[in-house]
Design an enzyme around this catalytic site. Sequence first.
Site, PDB file in Angstrom:
ATOM      1  N   VAL A   1      66.321  30.984  41.634  1.00 15.93           N
ATOM      2  CA  VAL A   1      67.056  31.304  40.768  1.00 15.93           C
ATOM      3  C   VAL A   1      68.518  30.340  40.155  1.00 15.93           C
ATOM      4  O   VAL A   1      69.230  30.731  40.606  1.00 15.93           O
ATOM      5  CB  VAL A   1      67.076  33.458  40.443  1.00 15.93           C
ATOM      6  CG1 VAL A   1      66.909  33.645  39.376  1.00 15.93           C
ATOM      7  CG2 VAL A   1      65.116  33.552  40.737  1.00 15.93           C
TER       8      VAL A   1
ATOM      9  N   ASP B   1      56.954  45.542  45.008  1.00 15.36           N
ATOM     10  CA  ASP B   1      58.989  45.128  46.019  1.00 15.36           C
ATOM     11  C   ASP B   1      59.859  45.362  44.749  1.00 15.36           C
ATOM     12  O   ASP B   1      61.352  45.113  45.913  1.00 15.36           O
ATOM     13  CB  ASP B   1      58.749  43.165  46.247  1.00 15.36           C
ATOM     14  CG  ASP B   1      59.572  43.076  47.149  1.00 15.36           C
ATOM     15  OD1 ASP B   1      60.300  43.863  48.546  1.00 15.36           O
ATOM     16  OD2 ASP B   1      60.757  41.962  46.697  1.00 15.36           O
TER      17      ASP B   1
END
Length: 279
Positions: A26, A125
């Site tokens: 990211v 998650d």
Amino acid sequence: MPPVPGDKLGSYEILGPLGKGGMGEVYRARDSRLNRNVAIKVLPPTLANDADYLARFQREAQALAALNHPNIAAIYGLEGNAIVMELIEGETLKGPIPLKEVLPIARQIAEALEAAHDKGIIHRDLKPGNIKLTPEGIVKVLDFGLARTMERSSSSGADSPTLSMRATEAGMILGTAGYMSPEQAAGKPVDRRADIWSFGVVLYELLVGTRLFDGETVSHTLADVLRADIDLAQIPAGPLRELIRRCLDRNLKNRLSSIGEARYLIDNYGTQPAVASKA
């Protein structure tokens, strides 16, 4: 090669890295068209040609696009093998946090999950590293990279590695070891109750300040998730301990069936601290 500051991705200029996970790296970037900063998740080059990984990466974009909620990081679009997302300023969650501060955080997490579940999407998650708290006190749930619609769910430590196997294999294990549900750890079919388990684990960690499942290795952690006694003695006796206990019941029939029940209990904690119902 991974992007470096100054690289261009369509109309976006890479400013610098923000982090990495099992589904990509990211970066902070600048949108030259709308004059704003964004976050861009880029699939690693080693995975870009893997059809299964690419399908799961694209599914994250579709999952996020289906969700429009103040407690879920928004998606702005796709740019090749990259997802352009809302840039969330703030810190990921870390306990211990006083109870009076945990309750509004937990409520917002529950709201985010409830919105996703209402769309038929499970996160799979959920962990403190995937939840940010903005300076204004707004919770943002991030990283639906392992999200999957409930209809398609199939058998198929913070930071124990995110386990990733091919999206179409039976017996697939996806998630982060210390936060995944027992059925997830065993490679069994999952539904929204997997997120409810993870919510309980996160809530415990925010209150106590240590991980509930934190073995020497990933295998040890998974073994603890599947079999270890769950000691909630550090959680004050009362409705919150009962809520966590219900979230962490390995028997799916007894586990809290809806995250909305958790939200309701948290909403009424101060005025009507009743035990969560077993309905």
